[in-house]
Design a protein around this motif. Structure first.
Motif, PDB file in Angstrom:
ATOM      1  N   TYR A  68       4.469 -18.133   8.774  1.00  0.00           N
ATOM      2  CA  TYR A  68       5.050 -16.890   8.261  1.00  0.00           C
ATOM      3  C   TYR A  68       4.047 -15.743   8.213  1.00  0.00           C
ATOM      4  CZ  TYR A  68       3.099 -18.085   3.648  1.00  0.00           C
ATOM      5  OH  TYR A  68       2.256 -18.400   2.605  1.00  0.00           O
ATOM      6  N   HIS A  69       2.766 -16.037   8.382  1.00  0.00           N
ATOM      7  CA  HIS A  69       1.755 -14.984   8.440  1.00  0.00           C
ATOM      8  C   HIS A  69       1.550 -14.456   9.859  1.00  0.00           C
ATOM      9  CE1 HIS A  69       0.410 -15.222   4.319  1.00  0.00           C
ATOM     10  NE2 HIS A  69       0.222 -16.526   4.420  1.00  0.00           N
ATOM     11  N   GLN A  70       2.005 -15.174  10.855  1.00  0.00           N
ATOM     12  CA  GLN A  70       1.786 -14.786  12.243  1.00  0.00           C
ATOM     13  C   GLN A  70       2.635 -13.561  12.583  1.00  0.00           C
ATOM     14  OE1 GLN A  70      -0.722 -16.335  13.674  1.00  0.00           O
ATOM     15  NE2 GLN A  70      -0.799 -17.668  11.880  1.00  0.00           N
ATOM     16  N   GLU A  71       2.070 -12.633  13.322  1.00  0.00           N
ATOM     17  CA  GLU A  71       2.782 -11.405  13.739  1.00  0.00           C
ATOM     18  C   GLU A  71       3.396 -10.691  12.526  1.00  0.00           C
ATOM     19  OE1 GLU A  71       2.681 -10.231  16.807  1.00  0.00           O
ATOM     20  OE2 GLU A  71       1.622 -11.961  17.595  1.00  0.00           O
ATOM     21  N   TYR A  72       2.650 -10.654  11.428  1.00  0.00           N
ATOM     22  CA  TYR A  72       3.188 -10.131  10.171  1.00  0.00           C
ATOM     23  C   TYR A  72       3.694  -8.704  10.309  1.00  0.00           C
ATOM     24  CZ  TYR A  72       3.911  -9.204   5.276  1.00  0.00           C
ATOM     25  OH  TYR A  72       4.509  -8.890   4.083  1.00  0.00           O
ATOM     26  N   PHE A  73       2.900  -7.826  10.875  1.00  0.00           N
ATOM     27  CA  PHE A  73       3.311  -6.428  10.997  1.00  0.00           C
ATOM     28  C   PHE A  73       4.560  -6.295  11.866  1.00  0.00           C
ATOM     29  CE2 PHE A  73       2.979  -2.244  13.117  1.00  0.00           C
ATOM     30  CZ  PHE A  73       3.154  -1.441  12.000  1.00  0.00           C
ATOM     31  N   ALA A  74       4.595  -6.993  12.980  1.00  0.00           N
ATOM     32  CA  ALA A  74       5.753  -6.920  13.879  1.00  0.00           C
ATOM     33  C   ALA A  74       7.016  -7.465  13.214  1.00  0.00           C
ATOM     34  CB  ALA A  74       5.473  -7.688  15.165  1.00  0.00           C
ATOM     35  N   ASN A  75       6.866  -8.489  12.385  1.00  0.00           N
ATOM     36  CA  ASN A  75       8.031  -9.132  11.771  1.00  0.00           C
ATOM     37  C   ASN A  75       8.388  -8.595  10.393  1.00  0.00           C
ATOM     38  OD1 ASN A  75       8.329 -10.873  13.979  1.00  0.00           O
ATOM     39  ND2 ASN A  75       6.848 -12.299  13.132  1.00  0.00           N
ATOM     40  N   ASN A  76       7.548  -7.767   9.803  1.00  0.00           N
ATOM     41  CA  ASN A  76       7.785  -7.299   8.439  1.00  0.00           C
ATOM     42  C   ASN A  76       7.576  -5.790   8.299  1.00  0.00           C
ATOM     43  OD1 ASN A  76       8.035  -9.936   6.746  1.00  0.00           O
ATOM     44  ND2 ASN A  76       6.342 -10.270   8.154  1.00  0.00           N
ATOM     45  N   SER A  77       7.945  -5.043   9.312  1.00  0.00           N
ATOM     46  CA  SER A  77       7.682  -3.603   9.312  1.00  0.00           C
ATOM     47  C   SER A  77       8.391  -2.870   8.170  1.00  0.00           C
ATOM     48  CB  SER A  77       8.082  -2.988  10.646  1.00  0.00           C
ATOM     49  OG  SER A  77       9.450  -3.205  10.900  1.00  0.00           O
ATOM     50  N   TYR A  78       9.374  -3.485   7.558  1.00  0.00           N
ATOM     51  CA  TYR A  78      10.112  -2.878   6.445  1.00  0.00           C
ATOM     52  C   TYR A  78       9.370  -3.013   5.114  1.00  0.00           C
ATOM     53  CZ  TYR A  78      11.209  -7.757   5.714  1.00  0.00           C
ATOM     54  OH  TYR A  78      11.090  -9.120   5.508  1.00  0.00           O
ATOM     55  N   GLN A  79       8.362  -3.863   5.063  1.00  0.00           N
ATOM     56  CA  GLN A  79       7.619  -4.055   3.819  1.00  0.00           C
ATOM     57  C   GLN A  79       6.822  -2.788   3.478  1.00  0.00           C
ATOM     58  OE1 GLN A  79       7.673  -6.506   1.689  1.00  0.00           O
ATOM     59  NE2 GLN A  79       8.879  -7.961   2.863  1.00  0.00           N
ATOM     60  N   PRO A  80       6.742  -2.429   2.194  1.00  0.00           N
ATOM     61  CA  PRO A  80       6.038  -1.201   1.816  1.00  0.00           C
ATOM     62  C   PRO A  80       4.609  -1.124   2.343  1.00  0.00           C
ATOM     63  CG  PRO A  80       7.261  -2.037  -0.057  1.00  0.00           C
ATOM     64  CD  PRO A  80       7.375  -3.071   1.031  1.00  0.00           C
ATOM     65  N   TYR A  81       3.862  -2.223   2.294  1.00  0.00           N
ATOM     66  CA  TYR A  81       2.488  -2.164   2.807  1.00  0.00           C
ATOM     67  C   TYR A  81       2.491  -1.781   4.286  1.00  0.00           C
ATOM     68  CZ  TYR A  81      -1.932  -3.411   4.815  1.00  0.00           C
ATOM     69  OH  TYR A  81      -3.098  -3.363   5.530  1.00  0.00           O
ATOM     70  N   CYS A  82       3.401  -2.370   5.046  1.00  0.00           N
ATOM     71  CA  CYS A  82       3.461  -2.079   6.475  1.00  0.00           C
ATOM     72  C   CYS A  82       3.882  -0.627   6.717  1.00  0.00           C
ATOM     73  CB  CYS A  82       4.416  -3.032   7.179  1.00  0.00           C
ATOM     74  SG  CYS A  82       3.821  -4.742   7.220  1.00  0.00           S
ATOM     75  N   GLN A  83       4.864  -0.142   5.975  1.00  0.00           N
ATOM     76  CA  GLN A  83       5.367   1.216   6.162  1.00  0.00           C
ATOM     77  C   GLN A  83       4.350   2.275   5.787  1.00  0.00           C
ATOM     78  OE1 GLN A  83       8.969   1.326   3.848  1.00  0.00           O
ATOM     79  NE2 GLN A  83      10.218   0.594   5.542  1.00  0.00           N
ATOM     80  N   PHE A  84       3.682   2.086   4.664  1.00  0.00           N
ATOM     81  CA  PHE A  84       2.826   3.141   4.130  1.00  0.00           C
ATOM     82  C   PHE A  84       1.336   2.898   4.336  1.00  0.00           C
ATOM     83  CE2 PHE A  84       6.727   3.053   1.543  1.00  0.00           C
ATOM     84  CZ  PHE A  84       7.242   4.272   1.934  1.00  0.00           C
ATOM     85  N   GLY A  85       0.949   1.678   4.597  1.00  0.00           N
ATOM     86  CA  GLY A  85      -0.465   1.368   4.795  1.00  0.00           C
ATOM     87  C   GLY A  85      -0.800   1.151   6.251  1.00  0.00           C
ATOM     88  N   ALA A  86      -0.147   0.178   6.858  1.00  0.00           N
ATOM     89  CA  ALA A  86      -0.512  -0.214   8.224  1.00  0.00           C
ATOM     90  C   ALA A  86       0.112   0.669   9.299  1.00  0.00           C
ATOM     91  CB  ALA A  86      -0.119  -1.670   8.455  1.00  0.00           C
ATOM     92  N   ALA A  87       1.391   1.021   9.167  1.00  0.00           N
ATOM     93  CA  ALA A  87       2.087   1.753  10.233  1.00  0.00           C
ATOM     94  C   ALA A  87       1.401   3.058  10.625  1.00  0.00           C
ATOM     95  CB  ALA A  87       3.548   1.988   9.859  1.00  0.00           C
ATOM     96  N   PRO A  88       0.993   3.905   9.676  1.00  0.00           N
ATOM     97  CA  PRO A  88       0.315   5.139  10.088  1.00  0.00           C
ATOM     98  C   PRO A  88      -0.995   4.871  10.833  1.00  0.00           C
ATOM     99  CG  PRO A  88       1.023   5.302   7.800  1.00  0.00           C
ATOM    100  CD  PRO A  88       1.232   3.878   8.232  1.00  0.00           C
TER     101      PRO A  88
END
Length: 91
Positions: free
Chosen positions: A52-72
């Motif tokens: 469940y940790h593999q490809e985390y950003f690709a599979n969990n882009s809706y998570q707040p950390y991904c949206q506001f931390g990693a995506a930009p």
């Protein structure tokens, strides 16, 4: 903004040299607003994370950390370094 220390782990002397040369190149190009603080270090023993940790950003882009931390950061990286990224990594 305080720099976040990152690590680049190598397995061979060639990988170490490549990483160090790339940091020198990016520094000369002033690719970032501040100094590059990435540590180039020998790779420690690696333990594969759970599925469940593999490809985390690709599979969990809706998570707040991904949206506001990693995506930009990912978007900025893709924009600035698109010519250097392997095509299979661009999604």
């Amino acid at each position: 903004m305080r720099p976040i220390p990152l690590g680049d782990f190598y397995h061979t002397p060639e990988q170490k040299a490549t990483a160090e040369q790339f940091i020198v190149q990016l520094t000369a190009e002033k690719a970032f607003g501040g100094p590059i603080v990435t540590e180039v270090t020998a790779a420690p023993v690696f333990y594969m994370a759970e599925d469940y940790h593999q490809e985390y950003f690709a599979n969990n882009s809706y998570q707040p950390y991904c949206q506001f931390g990693a995506a930009p950061k990912v978007a900025k990286f893709r924009e600035k370094f698109a010519s250097r990224v392997k095509q299979q990594m661009i999604r």
